[in-house]
Scaffold this motif. Structure first.
Motif, PDB file in Angstrom:
ATOM      1  N   GLU A 172       0.830  -1.203   0.000  1.00 46.84           N
ATOM      2  CA  GLU A 172       0.000   0.000   0.000  1.00 46.84           C
ATOM      3  C   GLU A 172       0.865   1.252   0.000  1.00 46.84           C
ATOM      4  O   GLU A 172       1.994   1.252   0.460  1.00 46.84           O
ATOM      5  CB  GLU A 172      -0.928  -0.002   1.224  1.00 46.84           C
ATOM      6  CG  GLU A 172      -0.300   0.486   2.538  1.00 46.84           C
ATOM      7  CD  GLU A 172       0.696  -0.493   3.155  1.00 46.84           C
ATOM      8  OE1 GLU A 172       0.962  -1.546   2.559  1.00 46.84           O
ATOM      9  OE2 GLU A 172       1.241  -0.183   4.241  1.00 46.84           O
ATOM     10  N   GLN A 206      -2.797   5.389   1.326  1.00 46.12           N
ATOM     11  CA  GLN A 206      -3.714   4.269   1.568  1.00 46.12           C
ATOM     12  C   GLN A 206      -3.601   3.771   3.012  1.00 46.12           C
ATOM     13  O   GLN A 206      -4.599   3.468   3.655  1.00 46.12           O
ATOM     14  CB  GLN A 206      -3.426   3.130   0.573  1.00 46.12           C
ATOM     15  CG  GLN A 206      -3.864   3.488  -0.843  1.00 46.12           C
ATOM     16  CD  GLN A 206      -3.278   2.579  -1.908  1.00 46.12           C
ATOM     17  OE1 GLN A 206      -2.206   1.981  -1.733  1.00 46.12           O
ATOM     18  NE2 GLN A 206      -3.977   2.467  -3.033  1.00 46.12           N
ATOM     19  N   ARG A 207      -2.377   3.722   3.543  1.00 47.30           N
ATOM     20  CA  ARG A 207      -2.216   3.290   4.935  1.00 47.30           C
ATOM     21  C   ARG A 207      -2.908   4.283   5.864  1.00 47.30           C
ATOM     22  O   ARG A 207      -3.634   3.897   6.777  1.00 47.30           O
ATOM     23  CB  ARG A 207      -0.732   3.128   5.313  1.00 47.30           C
ATOM     24  CG  ARG A 207      -0.536   2.781   6.796  1.00 47.30           C
ATOM     25  CD  ARG A 207       0.825   2.201   7.114  1.00 47.30           C
ATOM     26  NE  ARG A 207       0.963   0.801   6.759  1.00 47.30           N
ATOM     27  CZ  ARG A 207       0.700  -0.222   7.584  1.00 47.30           C
ATOM     28  NH1 ARG A 207       0.275  -0.025   8.802  1.00 47.30           N
ATOM     29  NH2 ARG A 207       0.869  -1.466   7.178  1.00 47.30           N
ATOM     30  N   GLU A 208      -2.682   5.562   5.588  1.00 45.86           N
ATOM     31  CA  GLU A 208      -3.256   6.574   6.482  1.00 45.86           C
ATOM     32  C   GLU A 208      -4.783   6.602   6.404  1.00 45.86           C
ATOM     33  O   GLU A 208      -5.446   6.996   7.353  1.00 45.86           O
ATOM     34  CB  GLU A 208      -2.657   7.950   6.164  1.00 45.86           C
ATOM     35  CG  GLU A 208      -1.230   8.038   6.706  1.00 45.86           C
ATOM     36  CD  GLU A 208      -0.470   9.303   6.314  1.00 45.86           C
ATOM     37  OE1 GLU A 208       0.608   9.513   6.874  1.00 45.86           O
ATOM     38  OE2 GLU A 208      -0.961  10.056   5.439  1.00 45.86           O
ATOM     39  N   THR A 224      -4.988  -0.303   4.082  1.00 50.76           N
ATOM     40  CA  THR A 224      -3.905  -1.264   3.836  1.00 50.76           C
ATOM     41  C   THR A 224      -4.446  -2.658   3.518  1.00 50.76           C
ATOM     42  O   THR A 224      -4.117  -3.250   2.490  1.00 50.76           O
ATOM     43  CB  THR A 224      -2.962  -1.333   5.046  1.00 50.76           C
ATOM     44  OG1 THR A 224      -2.388  -0.032   5.234  1.00 50.76           O
ATOM     45  CG2 THR A 224      -1.850  -2.345   4.835  1.00 50.76           C
ATOM     46  N   PRO A 244       5.449  -2.390   1.552  1.00 53.04           N
ATOM     47  CA  PRO A 244       4.748  -1.107   1.697  1.00 53.04           C
ATOM     48  C   PRO A 244       5.478  -0.038   0.890  1.00 53.04           C
ATOM     49  O   PRO A 244       6.690   0.132   1.031  1.00 53.04           O
ATOM     50  CB  PRO A 244       4.808  -0.827   3.198  1.00 53.04           C
ATOM     51  CG  PRO A 244       5.772  -1.797   3.787  1.00 53.04           C
ATOM     52  CD  PRO A 244       5.980  -2.906   2.813  1.00 53.04           C
ATOM     53  N   ALA A 302       8.616  -0.780   7.940  1.00 49.05           N
ATOM     54  CA  ALA A 302       7.493  -1.193   8.777  1.00 49.05           C
ATOM     55  C   ALA A 302       8.083  -1.820  10.035  1.00 49.05           C
ATOM     56  O   ALA A 302       9.106  -2.494   9.963  1.00 49.05           O
ATOM     57  CB  ALA A 302       6.640  -2.204   8.027  1.00 49.05           C
ATOM     58  N   VAL A 328       0.303  -7.720   8.441  1.00 45.50           N
ATOM     59  CA  VAL A 328      -0.092  -7.846   7.037  1.00 45.50           C
ATOM     60  C   VAL A 328       0.262  -9.240   6.506  1.00 45.50           C
ATOM     61  O   VAL A 328      -0.529  -9.869   5.792  1.00 45.50           O
ATOM     62  CB  VAL A 328       0.563  -6.742   6.173  1.00 45.50           C
ATOM     63  CG1 VAL A 328       0.186  -6.910   4.705  1.00 45.50           C
ATOM     64  CG2 VAL A 328       0.162  -5.355   6.676  1.00 45.50           C
TER      65      VAL A 328
END
Ligand code: PGA
Length: 252
Positions: free
Chosen positions: A132, A136-138, A142, A171, A181, A189
């Motif tokens: 992601e 998108q993560r924020e 994700t 990521p 990460a 994930v």
């Protein structure tokens, strides 16, 4: 027990002289330290260097890989490289769906699924990349983004081929940025991806190696690789320095 895999992704880096130096150093570093029985090692090199690297890796416990492959078998596809060409140079792995190809070359999930099938049909091991972006993560997306990326590939392949793929969780915000990460974030994930694989076939899912990629370095490799669903690394920047790449292999 899944064997760990450490794969270097050289991206658009290298030269005849630099490749010779790098692979010579990696080969001699591996000899004394790492048993090929415990960890698989690969380098995914730019296509023009397949022949050179095939020669340099002759007899070494390091497999050759490609960074991309055409979804077509052969023919009028200017600039493309086919699975048959990869096979002629003993490539064992091919990265498909790297985020740089998704972002800069507009590769869709569907195209990546086609490339995966093409690679499997040729007996190559596809390293299917998912991941992601920061936005998108924020936005809390994700899981849905990564699940969709993997789902399209899973829908295209046969159950009997499931154990033959490698998945790489990368990521996008961690690639080449020095931001990694945390082991817990990555594990979360990876565990979700494993569950998704299990839906297709539980037995095969237990065999699929899920690599982490995104600023994996000697100083964070060990804690990432200690997580139960992290089965190796896809290494960019650190794969271009023999000492760093060797240290990551050692950690695995
Ligand atoms: P990086 O790249 O290790 O330089 O972050 C990883 C990758 O893009 O595969």
């Amino acid at each position: 027990m899944r064997r760990k895999l450490v794969a270097g992704n050289w991206k658009m880096n290298g030269s005849l002289a630099a490749n010779t130096l790098l692979l010579t150093e990696i080969k001699s570093g591996l000899k004394g330290n790492v048993s090929s029985a415990t960890c698989d090692v690969a380098v995914c090199v730019p296509a023009p260097y397949f022949a050179q690297c095939q020669g340099l890796l002759n007899g070494a416990a390091i497999a050759l890989g490609a960074q991309d492959v055409s979804s077509h078998e052969a023919g009028a596809y200017t600039g493309e490289v086919s699975t048959g060409m990869l096979q002629e140079f003993d490539c064992r792995y091919v990265i498909v769906g790297h985020s740089e190809r998704r972002a800069y070359f507009a590769e869709s999930n569907e195209l990546i699924a086609q490339k995966t099938v093409r690679a499997l049909n040729a007996g190559l091991t596809p390293i299917v990349c998912v991941g992601e972006t920061l936005a998108q993560r924020e936005a809390g997306e994700t899981d849905s983004v990564v699940a969709e990326q993997l789902n399209v590939v899973l829908a295209a392949i046969a159950v009997s081929d499931l154990a033959k793929i490698v998945v790489a969780y990368e990521p996008v915000w961690a690639i080449g940025t020095g931001k990694t990460a945390t082991p817990a974030m990555a594990q979360e994930v990876h565990a979700m991806l494993r569950k998704q694989l299990q839906v297709k076939n539980a037995e095969a899912a237990a065999q699929v190696r899920i690599l982490y990629g995104g600023s994996m370095k000697p100083d964070n490799a060990q804690e990432l690789l200690a997580m139960s669903d992290i089965d190796g690394g896809l290494i960019g920047g650190a794969a271009l320095k023999s000492a760093d790449f060797l240290a990551i292999i050692q950690a695995a």
